[in-house]
Design a protein around this motif. Structure first.
Motif, short mmCIF file in Angstrom:
data_model
loop_
_atom_site.label_atom_id
_atom_site.label_comp_id
_atom_site.label_asym_id
_atom_site.label_seq_id
_atom_site.Cartn_x
_atom_site.Cartn_y
_atom_site.Cartn_z
N ILE A 224 0.94 -1.17 0.01
CA ILE A 224 0.03 -0.01 -0.11
C ILE A 224 0.82 1.21 -0.20
O ILE A 224 0.52 2.23 -0.65
N ALA A 225 2.03 1.23 0.95
CA ALA A 225 2.87 2.10 0.75
C ALA A 225 3.65 2.66 -0.73
O ALA A 225 3.44 3.89 -1.00
N GLN A 226 3.87 1.60 -1.15
CA GLN A 226 4.25 1.91 -2.77
C GLN A 226 3.16 2.40 -3.69
O GLN A 226 3.58 3.39 -4.31
N ARG A 227 2.09 1.70 -3.45
CA ARG A 227 0.90 2.53 -4.34
C ARG A 227 0.64 3.81 -3.90
O ARG A 227 0.42 4.77 -4.79
N ASN A 228 0.75 4.27 -2.72
CA ASN A 228 0.41 5.51 -2.09
C ASN A 228 1.43 6.61 -2.82
O ASN A 228 1.25 7.68 -3.24
N SER A 229 2.69 6.08 -2.57
CA SER A 229 3.86 6.96 -3.31
C SER A 229 3.71 7.25 -4.70
O SER A 229 3.93 8.29 -5.25
#
Ligand code: FAD
Length: 478
Positions: free
Chosen positions: A328-333
Protein backbone atom coordinates in the motif's frame (compact mmCIF):
# COMPACT_ATOMS: atom_id res chain seq x y z
CA UNK A 1 -25.66 49.41 -8.41
CA UNK A 2 -29.02 50.98 -9.37
CA UNK A 3 -31.45 52.25 -6.70
CA UNK A 4 -33.92 49.43 -7.52
CA UNK A 5 -31.24 46.75 -7.21
CA UNK A 6 -30.05 48.19 -3.89
CA UNK A 7 -33.59 48.20 -2.51
CA UNK A 8 -34.16 44.62 -3.73
CA UNK A 9 -30.90 43.46 -2.16
CA UNK A 10 -31.66 45.20 1.15
CA UNK A 11 -35.06 43.52 1.30
CA UNK A 12 -33.65 40.12 0.33
CA UNK A 13 -30.91 40.27 2.97
CA UNK A 14 -33.44 41.24 5.60
CA UNK A 15 -35.98 38.52 4.66
CA UNK A 16 -33.40 35.75 4.25
CA UNK A 17 -31.80 36.65 7.59
CA UNK A 18 -35.20 36.37 9.24
CA UNK A 19 -35.99 33.07 7.48
CA UNK A 20 -32.68 31.31 8.24
CA UNK A 21 -31.73 32.89 11.57
CA UNK A 22 -28.15 33.59 12.68
CA UNK A 23 -26.98 30.00 12.15
CA UNK A 24 -27.99 30.20 8.51
CA UNK A 25 -26.43 33.53 7.58
CA UNK A 26 -22.96 34.99 7.41
CA UNK A 27 -22.77 38.77 7.21
CA UNK A 28 -19.50 39.68 8.95
CA UNK A 29 -16.87 40.73 6.36
CA UNK A 30 -14.10 38.59 7.86
CA UNK A 31 -16.28 35.45 7.74
CA UNK A 32 -17.57 36.28 4.26
CA UNK A 33 -14.02 36.75 2.89
CA UNK A 34 -13.30 33.08 2.00
CA UNK A 35 -16.44 33.00 -0.17
CA UNK A 36 -15.21 35.92 -2.26
CA UNK A 37 -12.22 34.28 -3.88
CA UNK A 38 -11.86 31.15 -5.99
CA UNK A 39 -9.50 28.25 -5.33
CA UNK A 40 -6.90 29.46 -7.86
CA UNK A 41 -7.07 33.06 -6.63
CA UNK A 42 -8.04 34.27 -10.11
CA UNK A 43 -11.35 35.93 -9.22
CA UNK A 44 -12.42 38.24 -6.39
CA UNK A 45 -16.03 39.26 -5.86
CA UNK A 46 -18.33 40.97 -3.40
CA UNK A 47 -21.41 39.98 -1.45
CA UNK A 48 -23.26 41.12 1.65
CA UNK A 49 -24.70 37.74 2.57
CA UNK A 50 -23.74 34.10 2.55
CA UNK A 51 -26.96 32.12 3.08
CA UNK A 52 -26.46 28.67 4.58
CA UNK A 53 -29.80 26.84 4.50
CA UNK A 54 -29.95 23.46 6.23
CA UNK A 55 -32.84 21.90 4.29
CA UNK A 56 -34.45 21.83 0.87
CA UNK A 57 -37.37 23.83 2.25
CA UNK A 58 -35.03 26.56 3.49
CA UNK A 59 -33.14 26.58 0.17
CA UNK A 60 -36.43 26.91 -1.67
CA UNK A 61 -37.43 29.83 0.54
CA UNK A 62 -34.14 31.67 -0.08
CA UNK A 63 -34.39 31.17 -3.84
CA UNK A 64 -38.06 32.23 -3.91
CA UNK A 65 -37.19 35.48 -2.09
CA UNK A 66 -34.36 36.20 -4.54
CA UNK A 67 -36.62 35.41 -7.49
CA UNK A 68 -39.32 37.76 -6.26
CA UNK A 69 -36.83 40.59 -5.69
CA UNK A 70 -34.60 39.92 -8.71
CA UNK A 71 -31.50 39.28 -6.61
CA UNK A 72 -28.70 37.12 -8.02
CA UNK A 73 -27.66 33.82 -6.42
CA UNK A 74 -24.23 32.17 -6.57
CA UNK A 75 -24.36 28.50 -5.47
CA UNK A 76 -21.28 27.58 -3.49
CA UNK A 77 -20.01 24.05 -2.79
CA UNK A 78 -16.51 23.20 -1.59
CA UNK A 79 -14.99 26.05 -3.65
CA UNK A 80 -12.44 23.76 -5.31
CA UNK A 81 -13.62 24.53 -8.85
CA UNK A 82 -10.98 25.71 -11.32
CA UNK A 83 -13.08 28.20 -13.31
CA UNK A 84 -14.36 30.75 -10.76
CA UNK A 85 -17.94 29.45 -10.98
CA UNK A 86 -18.62 29.74 -7.24
CA UNK A 87 -17.21 33.26 -6.85
CA UNK A 88 -19.68 36.16 -6.96
CA UNK A 89 -19.24 39.07 -9.36
CA UNK A 90 -17.72 42.36 -8.29
CA UNK A 91 -21.03 44.29 -8.25
CA UNK A 92 -22.02 43.12 -4.74
CA UNK A 93 -25.61 42.58 -5.97
CA UNK A 94 -25.72 38.79 -5.54
CA UNK A 95 -25.95 36.57 -2.50
CA UNK A 96 -23.83 33.46 -2.07
CA UNK A 97 -25.78 30.29 -1.30
CA UNK A 98 -23.61 27.74 0.49
CA UNK A 99 -24.84 24.15 0.64
CA UNK A 100 -22.38 23.20 3.40
CA UNK A 101 -25.06 22.60 6.04
CA UNK A 102 -27.01 20.27 3.76
CA UNK A 103 -24.66 17.40 4.45
CA UNK A 104 -26.78 14.41 5.40
CA UNK A 105 -26.71 10.99 3.80
CA UNK A 106 -30.46 10.49 3.42
CA UNK A 107 -30.40 6.82 2.47
CA UNK A 108 -28.09 4.00 1.48
CA UNK A 109 -29.61 0.96 -0.20
CA UNK A 110 -26.92 -1.70 -0.45
CA UNK A 111 -29.19 -4.12 -2.33
CA UNK A 112 -30.13 -1.46 -4.89
CA UNK A 113 -26.53 -0.20 -5.03
CA UNK A 114 -27.60 3.39 -4.44
CA UNK A 115 -26.91 6.20 -2.01
CA UNK A 116 -28.93 9.39 -1.60
CA UNK A 117 -26.80 12.29 -0.41
CA UNK A 118 -27.49 15.95 0.15
CA UNK A 119 -25.60 18.37 -2.04
CA UNK A 120 -23.35 19.64 0.75
CA UNK A 121 -21.92 16.19 1.57
CA UNK A 122 -18.15 16.16 1.15
CA UNK A 123 -17.23 13.67 -1.57
CA UNK A 124 -14.86 11.77 0.75
CA UNK A 125 -17.71 11.31 3.26
CA UNK A 126 -19.96 9.80 0.58
CA UNK A 127 -17.17 7.43 -0.40
CA UNK A 128 -16.64 6.48 3.26
CA UNK A 129 -20.36 5.83 3.78
CA UNK A 130 -20.38 3.56 0.73
CA UNK A 131 -17.27 1.74 1.95
CA UNK A 132 -18.86 1.14 5.35
CA UNK A 133 -21.64 -0.73 3.51
CA UNK A 134 -19.09 -2.72 1.47
CA UNK A 135 -19.83 -0.66 -1.62
CA UNK A 136 -17.81 1.67 -3.83
CA UNK A 137 -18.67 5.20 -4.90
CA UNK A 138 -16.01 5.56 -7.58
CA UNK A 139 -15.80 9.31 -8.24
CA UNK A 140 -12.20 10.16 -7.26
CA UNK A 141 -10.69 13.64 -7.34
CA UNK A 142 -7.61 15.16 -5.74
CA UNK A 143 -10.03 17.58 -4.05
CA UNK A 144 -12.31 14.91 -2.59
CA UNK A 145 -11.57 15.95 1.00
CA UNK A 146 -13.29 19.31 0.44
CA UNK A 147 -15.39 19.30 -2.75
CA UNK A 148 -19.11 18.55 -2.39
CA UNK A 149 -21.46 16.24 -4.21
CA UNK A 150 -23.52 19.23 -5.43
CA UNK A 151 -20.38 20.86 -6.84
CA UNK A 152 -19.29 17.58 -8.43
CA UNK A 153 -22.60 17.28 -10.25
CA UNK A 154 -22.82 20.99 -11.10
CA UNK A 155 -19.38 20.76 -12.75
CA UNK A 156 -19.90 17.19 -14.03
CA UNK A 157 -16.53 16.25 -12.53
CA UNK A 158 -14.44 13.53 -14.15
CA UNK A 159 -11.44 12.47 -12.11
CA UNK A 160 -9.29 9.40 -11.90
CA UNK A 161 -11.78 6.56 -12.32
CA UNK A 162 -13.85 7.93 -15.19
CA UNK A 163 -12.34 5.44 -17.62
CA UNK A 164 -14.02 2.53 -15.82
CA UNK A 165 -17.03 4.05 -14.03
CA UNK A 166 -17.81 7.20 -15.99
CA UNK A 167 -17.99 10.86 -15.01
CA UNK A 168 -20.34 12.45 -12.44
CA UNK A 169 -23.20 12.44 -14.97
CA UNK A 170 -22.89 8.67 -15.39
CA UNK A 171 -23.01 8.15 -11.63
CA UNK A 172 -26.20 10.12 -10.96
CA UNK A 173 -29.59 8.45 -11.08
CA UNK A 174 -31.75 11.33 -9.90
CA UNK A 175 -31.58 14.87 -8.56
CA UNK A 176 -33.55 17.11 -6.29
CA UNK A 177 -33.24 20.68 -7.56
CA UNK A 178 -34.57 24.02 -6.40
CA UNK A 179 -35.56 25.83 -9.60
CA UNK A 180 -34.84 29.55 -10.06
CA UNK A 181 -38.39 30.46 -8.97
CA UNK A 182 -38.08 28.46 -5.75
CA UNK A 183 -40.12 25.40 -6.80
CA UNK A 184 -38.62 22.04 -5.86
CA UNK A 185 -38.12 19.58 -8.70
CA UNK A 186 -38.22 16.18 -7.00
CA UNK A 187 -36.38 13.92 -9.41
CA UNK A 188 -34.76 11.92 -6.65
CA UNK A 189 -35.34 8.53 -8.21
CA UNK A 190 -33.07 5.58 -7.68
CA UNK A 191 -34.47 3.75 -10.69
CA UNK A 192 -32.16 2.56 -13.45
CA UNK A 193 -34.97 2.63 -15.95
CA UNK A 194 -37.48 5.48 -16.26
CA UNK A 195 -38.46 6.48 -19.78
CA UNK A 196 -41.17 8.97 -18.93
CA UNK A 197 -40.36 11.92 -21.12
CA UNK A 198 -37.47 14.36 -21.26
CA UNK A 199 -34.47 13.66 -19.06
CA UNK A 200 -34.48 16.74 -16.85
CA UNK A 201 -31.70 15.50 -14.59
CA UNK A 202 -29.05 15.94 -17.24
CA UNK A 203 -29.96 19.61 -17.67
CA UNK A 204 -28.64 20.48 -14.23
CA UNK A 205 -25.51 18.32 -14.36
CA UNK A 206 -22.69 20.43 -15.73
CA UNK A 207 -24.83 23.62 -15.65
CA UNK A 208 -22.54 25.07 -12.94
CA UNK A 209 -25.45 26.48 -10.95
CA UNK A 210 -26.89 28.53 -13.82
CA UNK A 211 -30.21 26.66 -13.97
CA UNK A 212 -30.98 25.91 -10.32
CA UNK A 213 -29.61 24.69 -7.02
CA UNK A 214 -28.97 20.96 -6.66
CA UNK A 215 -30.00 20.03 -3.11
CA UNK A 216 -29.66 16.22 -3.19
CA UNK A 217 -28.77 13.37 -5.50
CA UNK A 218 -29.26 9.65 -5.69
CA UNK A 219 -26.04 8.08 -6.88
CA UNK A 220 -24.92 4.71 -8.19
CA UNK A 221 -22.78 2.42 -6.06
CA UNK A 222 -20.68 -0.53 -7.15
CA UNK A 223 -19.28 -3.62 -5.42
CA UNK A 224 -16.34 -2.76 -3.17
CA UNK A 225 -12.94 -3.53 -4.65
CA UNK A 226 -11.15 -6.61 -3.35
CA UNK A 227 -8.03 -6.53 -5.52
CA UNK A 228 -6.10 -3.64 -7.00
CA UNK A 229 -2.80 -3.67 -8.89
CA UNK A 230 -0.93 -0.43 -9.52
CA UNK A 231 1.93 0.02 -11.96
CA UNK A 232 4.21 2.89 -12.85
CA UNK A 233 5.35 2.32 -16.41
CA UNK A 234 7.88 4.04 -18.65
CA UNK A 235 6.47 4.00 -22.19
CA UNK A 236 8.29 4.69 -25.44
CA UNK A 237 6.05 7.62 -26.43
CA UNK A 238 2.41 8.75 -26.25
CA UNK A 239 1.44 6.39 -29.08
CA UNK A 240 2.83 3.50 -27.04
CA UNK A 241 0.71 4.63 -24.09
CA UNK A 242 -2.44 4.53 -26.22
CA UNK A 243 -1.57 1.09 -27.60
CA UNK A 244 -0.80 -0.22 -24.10
CA UNK A 245 -4.16 1.03 -22.85
CA UNK A 246 -6.01 -0.86 -25.57
CA UNK A 247 -4.06 -4.06 -24.86
CA UNK A 248 -4.62 -3.82 -21.10
CA UNK A 249 -8.33 -3.15 -21.46
CA UNK A 250 -8.73 -6.22 -23.64
CA UNK A 251 -6.46 -8.50 -21.58
CA UNK A 252 -8.01 -7.58 -18.23
CA UNK A 253 -11.64 -7.83 -19.31
CA UNK A 254 -11.92 -4.03 -19.09
CA UNK A 255 -10.66 -3.89 -15.51
CA UNK A 256 -8.46 -0.80 -16.11
CA UNK A 257 -9.76 1.82 -13.68
CA UNK A 258 -7.03 4.43 -14.09
CA UNK A 259 -4.62 5.25 -16.89
CA UNK A 260 -2.75 8.51 -16.29
CA UNK A 261 -0.04 9.95 -18.52
CA UNK A 262 2.97 11.85 -17.13
CA UNK A 263 5.95 13.42 -18.92
CA UNK A 264 9.48 13.39 -17.46
CA UNK A 265 9.22 17.02 -16.37
CA UNK A 266 6.33 16.08 -14.03
CA UNK A 267 8.76 13.85 -12.11
CA UNK A 268 11.46 16.51 -12.09
CA UNK A 269 9.08 19.16 -10.74
CA UNK A 270 7.37 16.98 -8.12
CA UNK A 271 10.61 15.56 -6.74
CA UNK A 272 12.04 19.11 -6.62
CA UNK A 273 9.11 20.86 -4.98
CA UNK A 274 7.02 18.34 -3.04
CA UNK A 275 8.44 16.69 0.04
CA UNK A 276 8.36 12.88 -0.02
CA UNK A 277 7.87 12.37 -3.78
CA UNK A 278 10.22 9.77 -5.26
CA UNK A 279 10.80 8.56 -8.82
CA UNK A 280 9.51 4.95 -8.79
CA UNK A 281 11.87 3.86 -11.56
CA UNK A 282 15.17 5.45 -10.58
CA UNK A 283 16.32 5.95 -14.21
CA UNK A 284 14.95 8.79 -16.36
CA UNK A 285 12.60 8.14 -19.29
CA UNK A 286 10.67 10.57 -21.51
CA UNK A 287 7.14 9.59 -20.52
CA UNK A 288 5.19 7.41 -18.15
CA UNK A 289 1.83 5.91 -17.35
CA UNK A 290 0.35 5.37 -13.91
CA UNK A 291 -2.11 2.57 -14.34
CA UNK A 292 -4.44 0.68 -12.09
CA UNK A 293 -6.43 -2.51 -12.72
CA UNK A 294 -8.98 -3.52 -10.14
CA UNK A 295 -11.69 -6.02 -9.41
CA UNK A 296 -14.40 -6.78 -6.89
CA UNK A 297 -13.11 -10.35 -6.83
CA UNK A 298 -10.51 -11.38 -4.24
CA UNK A 299 -8.36 -13.63 -6.45
CA UNK A 300 -8.97 -12.02 -9.80
CA UNK A 301 -5.56 -12.87 -11.25
CA UNK A 302 -4.95 -9.23 -12.13
CA UNK A 303 -1.28 -9.36 -11.20
CA UNK A 304 -0.65 -12.10 -13.77
CA UNK A 305 -2.63 -10.21 -16.42
CA UNK A 306 -0.70 -7.01 -15.76
CA UNK A 307 2.69 -8.73 -15.74
CA UNK A 308 1.88 -10.69 -18.89
CA UNK A 309 0.75 -7.59 -20.71
CA UNK A 310 3.78 -5.57 -19.62
CA UNK A 311 6.22 -8.34 -20.60
CA UNK A 312 4.75 -8.55 -24.08
CA UNK A 313 4.75 -4.75 -24.41
CA UNK A 314 8.38 -4.68 -23.24
CA UNK A 315 9.43 -7.10 -25.95
CA UNK A 316 7.40 -5.13 -28.52
CA UNK A 317 9.19 -1.90 -27.56
CA UNK A 318 6.10 -0.13 -26.23
CA UNK A 319 7.22 -0.33 -22.61
CA UNK A 320 10.77 0.49 -21.51
CA UNK A 321 10.57 -0.19 -17.78
CA UNK A 322 7.91 -0.70 -15.09
CA UNK A 323 7.39 -1.04 -11.36
CA UNK A 324 4.36 -2.78 -9.88
CA UNK A 325 3.46 -1.64 -6.36
CA UNK A 326 4.27 -4.38 -3.81
CA UNK A 327 2.59 -2.64 -0.87
CA UNK A 328 0.00 0.00 0.00
CA UNK A 329 2.90 2.32 0.83
CA UNK A 330 4.36 1.92 -2.67
CA UNK A 331 0.96 2.43 -4.24
CA UNK A 332 0.42 5.60 -2.19
CA UNK A 333 3.85 6.83 -3.18
CA UNK A 334 3.02 6.44 -6.90
CA UNK A 335 -0.26 8.29 -6.38
CA UNK A 336 1.44 11.03 -4.39
CA UNK A 337 3.62 11.73 -7.40
CA UNK A 338 0.63 12.00 -9.73
CA UNK A 339 -1.43 14.14 -7.38
CA UNK A 340 1.46 16.50 -6.63
CA UNK A 341 1.84 17.67 -10.22
CA UNK A 342 -0.43 20.78 -9.92
CA UNK A 343 1.28 21.84 -6.66
CA UNK A 344 4.75 21.35 -8.14
CA UNK A 345 3.83 23.27 -11.26
CA UNK A 346 2.55 26.15 -9.13
CA UNK A 347 5.80 26.18 -7.15
CA UNK A 348 7.85 26.26 -10.36
CA UNK A 349 6.23 29.50 -11.58
CA UNK A 350 3.53 30.70 -13.96
CA UNK A 351 1.73 28.33 -16.29
CA UNK A 352 -0.86 28.60 -19.04
CA UNK A 353 -3.39 25.82 -18.66
CA UNK A 354 -5.66 23.90 -20.97
CA UNK A 355 -8.10 21.15 -19.97
CA UNK A 356 -8.81 19.54 -23.30
CA UNK A 357 -10.05 16.26 -24.67
CA UNK A 358 -9.76 14.59 -28.05
CA UNK A 359 -10.55 11.00 -29.11
CA UNK A 360 -8.04 8.69 -27.38
CA UNK A 361 -6.54 7.48 -30.66
CA UNK A 362 -5.85 11.09 -31.71
CA UNK A 363 -3.91 11.96 -28.55
CA UNK A 364 -0.38 11.36 -29.89
CA UNK A 365 -0.95 13.44 -33.04
CA UNK A 366 -2.71 16.18 -31.06
CA UNK A 367 0.12 16.34 -28.53
CA UNK A 368 2.76 16.62 -31.25
CA UNK A 369 0.88 19.33 -33.15
CA UNK A 370 -0.13 21.38 -30.13
CA UNK A 371 3.38 21.17 -28.63
CA UNK A 372 4.89 22.39 -31.90
CA UNK A 373 2.38 25.27 -32.02
CA UNK A 374 3.25 26.39 -28.49
CA UNK A 375 7.01 26.14 -29.07
CA UNK A 376 6.65 28.19 -32.24
CA UNK A 377 5.28 31.00 -30.05
CA UNK A 378 7.57 30.58 -27.01
CA UNK A 379 10.51 28.35 -27.97
CA UNK A 380 11.75 27.75 -24.41
CA UNK A 381 8.32 27.09 -22.85
CA UNK A 382 8.18 23.89 -20.81
CA UNK A 383 5.38 21.46 -21.70
CA UNK A 384 3.82 19.81 -18.65
CA UNK A 385 1.28 17.67 -20.50
CA UNK A 386 -0.33 15.12 -18.22
CA UNK A 387 -3.70 13.73 -17.33
CA UNK A 388 -6.44 11.22 -17.82
CA UNK A 389 -5.26 9.74 -21.09
CA UNK A 390 -7.66 6.84 -20.73
CA UNK A 391 -10.48 9.37 -21.21
CA UNK A 392 -8.70 11.33 -23.96
CA UNK A 393 -8.37 14.17 -21.43
CA UNK A 394 -5.11 16.08 -21.17
CA UNK A 395 -4.11 18.87 -18.84
CA UNK A 396 -2.06 20.47 -21.59
CA UNK A 397 -0.17 22.91 -19.41
CA UNK A 398 2.62 25.22 -20.46
CA UNK A 399 5.09 26.33 -17.78
CA UNK A 400 7.09 29.51 -18.24
CA UNK A 401 10.69 29.11 -19.48
CA UNK A 402 13.17 28.80 -16.60
CA UNK A 403 14.07 32.28 -15.37
CA UNK A 404 11.46 33.99 -17.58
CA UNK A 405 9.64 37.23 -16.82
CA UNK A 406 6.35 35.96 -15.38
CA UNK A 407 4.25 38.93 -16.51
CA UNK A 408 5.64 38.86 -20.05
CA UNK A 409 4.94 35.11 -20.24
CA UNK A 410 1.33 35.49 -19.09
CA UNK A 411 0.78 38.22 -21.69
CA UNK A 412 1.05 35.46 -24.30
CA UNK A 413 -1.77 33.44 -22.68
CA UNK A 414 -4.52 34.33 -25.17
CA UNK A 415 -2.23 33.69 -28.13
CA UNK A 416 -1.14 30.29 -26.77
CA UNK A 417 -4.66 29.26 -25.82
CA UNK A 418 -5.99 30.37 -29.19
CA UNK A 419 -3.42 28.24 -31.00
CA UNK A 420 -4.05 25.16 -28.82
CA UNK A 421 -7.83 25.43 -28.98
CA UNK A 422 -7.77 25.75 -32.77
CA UNK A 423 -5.99 22.40 -32.92
CA UNK A 424 -8.48 20.93 -30.42
CA UNK A 425 -11.28 22.10 -32.69
CA UNK A 426 -9.71 20.38 -35.72
CA UNK A 427 -9.69 17.11 -33.80
CA UNK A 428 -13.36 17.66 -32.83
CA UNK A 429 -12.23 17.83 -29.22
CA UNK A 430 -13.41 19.87 -26.24
CA UNK A 431 -11.83 23.04 -24.83
CA UNK A 432 -13.07 22.07 -21.37
CA UNK A 433 -12.98 18.34 -20.76
CA UNK A 434 -13.76 18.29 -17.05
CA UNK A 435 -13.30 21.64 -15.30
CA UNK A 436 -16.24 23.49 -16.83
CA UNK A 437 -16.58 27.06 -18.05
CA UNK A 438 -17.39 29.27 -15.04
CA UNK A 439 -16.07 32.80 -15.54
CA UNK A 440 -12.79 31.58 -16.98
CA UNK A 441 -13.78 30.19 -20.35
CA UNK A 442 -16.92 32.08 -21.35
CA UNK A 443 -15.22 33.91 -24.20
CA UNK A 444 -13.67 30.69 -25.43
CA UNK A 445 -17.03 28.94 -25.30
CA UNK A 446 -18.43 31.69 -27.52
CA UNK A 447 -15.63 31.08 -30.01
CA UNK A 448 -15.58 27.30 -30.05
CA UNK A 449 -19.08 26.02 -29.30
CA UNK A 450 -21.46 25.28 -32.13
CA UNK A 451 -23.70 28.38 -32.52
CA UNK A 452 -26.84 26.24 -32.64
CA UNK A 453 -25.86 24.53 -29.38
CA UNK A 454 -25.28 27.98 -27.82
CA UNK A 455 -28.69 29.18 -29.00
CA UNK A 456 -30.39 26.12 -27.47
CA UNK A 457 -28.51 26.71 -24.19
CA UNK A 458 -29.71 30.33 -24.12
CA UNK A 459 -33.28 29.17 -24.80
CA UNK A 460 -33.15 26.68 -21.90
CA UNK A 461 -31.70 29.35 -19.60
CA UNK A 462 -34.41 31.83 -20.61
CA UNK A 463 -37.15 29.29 -20.06
CA UNK A 464 -35.99 28.13 -16.60
CA UNK A 465 -34.53 31.39 -15.31
CA UNK A 466 -36.26 34.27 -17.13
CA UNK A 467 -35.22 36.76 -14.46
CA UNK A 468 -31.59 35.73 -14.86
CA UNK A 469 -30.86 35.33 -11.15
CA UNK A 470 -28.88 32.08 -11.20
CA UNK A 471 -25.10 32.48 -11.28
CA UNK A 472 -24.95 35.58 -13.47
CA UNK A 473 -21.93 35.98 -15.70
CA UNK A 474 -21.07 32.29 -15.61
CA UNK A 475 -20.94 29.71 -18.42
CA UNK A 476 -23.12 31.35 -21.12
CA UNK A 477 -21.53 34.08 -23.19
CA UNK A 478 -23.54 37.33 -23.26
C1 FAD B 1 -6.55 19.35 -6.03
C2 FAD B 1 -7.70 19.39 -6.99
C3 FAD B 1 -7.89 18.31 -7.85
C4 FAD B 1 -8.97 18.32 -8.74
N1 FAD B 1 -9.11 17.25 -9.57
C5 FAD B 1 -10.16 17.24 -10.42
C6 FAD B 1 -10.34 16.13 -11.32
O1 FAD B 1 -9.55 15.18 -11.36
N2 FAD B 1 -11.42 16.15 -12.11
C7 FAD B 1 -12.31 17.20 -12.12
O2 FAD B 1 -13.30 17.14 -12.86
N3 FAD B 1 -12.15 18.26 -11.31
C8 FAD B 1 -11.10 18.31 -10.47
N4 FAD B 1 -10.92 19.40 -9.67
C9 FAD B 1 -11.85 20.54 -9.75
C10 FAD B 1 -12.95 20.54 -8.67
O3 FAD B 1 -12.58 19.87 -7.53
C11 FAD B 1 -14.22 19.94 -9.19
O4 FAD B 1 -14.69 20.75 -10.23
C12 FAD B 1 -15.34 19.79 -8.15
O5 FAD B 1 -16.35 19.00 -8.75
C13 FAD B 1 -15.95 21.11 -7.67
O6 FAD B 1 -16.77 20.86 -6.52
P1 FAD B 1 -16.99 21.97 -5.40
O7 FAD B 1 -17.96 21.43 -4.42
O8 FAD B 1 -15.71 22.44 -4.86
O9 FAD B 1 -17.71 23.11 -6.24
P2 FAD B 1 -17.49 24.70 -6.20
O10 FAD B 1 -16.11 25.04 -6.61
O11 FAD B 1 -17.97 25.24 -4.92
O12 FAD B 1 -18.51 25.14 -7.35
C14 FAD B 1 -18.27 24.78 -8.69
C15 FAD B 1 -19.47 25.22 -9.56
O13 FAD B 1 -20.63 24.47 -9.19
C16 FAD B 1 -21.67 25.34 -8.73
N5 FAD B 1 -22.30 24.65 -7.61
C17 FAD B 1 -21.73 24.20 -6.47
N6 FAD B 1 -22.63 23.55 -5.71
C18 FAD B 1 -23.81 23.60 -6.38
C19 FAD B 1 -25.12 23.11 -6.12
N7 FAD B 1 -25.39 22.42 -5.02
N8 FAD B 1 -26.08 23.35 -7.03
C20 FAD B 1 -25.83 24.02 -8.18
N9 FAD B 1 -24.61 24.52 -8.47
C21 FAD B 1 -23.61 24.30 -7.59
C22 FAD B 1 -20.98 26.64 -8.35
O14 FAD B 1 -21.85 27.75 -8.50
C23 FAD B 1 -19.86 26.69 -9.37
O15 FAD B 1 -20.33 27.17 -10.58
C24 FAD B 1 -9.85 19.43 -8.78
C25 FAD B 1 -9.65 20.51 -7.92
C26 FAD B 1 -8.59 20.49 -7.04
C27 FAD B 1 -8.41 21.66 -6.13
Amino acid sequence: MSKDRTAGLDAAVERISRALGPAGCITEPERIAPYLVDFRNLYHGETRLVARPCSTAETSEVVAICHELGVGIVPHGGNTGYCGGATPGTGGDEIVLSLARMNRIRALDAANFTITAEAGCILADVKAAAEAADRLFPLSLGSEGSCQVGGNLATNAGGLNALRYGIARDLALGLEVVLPDGRVLDGLTSLRKDNTGYDLRDLFIGAEGTLGVITAASLKLFPALRSVETAFIAVADPAAAVELLARLRAASGDAVSTFEYLPRIAIELTTRHVHGVVDPLGRPYDCYVLCEVSSAREAAGLREVLEGCLEQALSDGLVLDAAIAESIAQRNSMWKLRESVPEAQRAEGASIKHDVSVPVASLPAFMAEATAAVLAIIPMARMVTYGHVGDGNLHFNVSEPAGADRAAFMLREAEIQGAVHEIVRRYRGSISAEHGIGQLKRAQLARHKDPVALAVMHAIKQSLDPRGIMNRGKVLPD
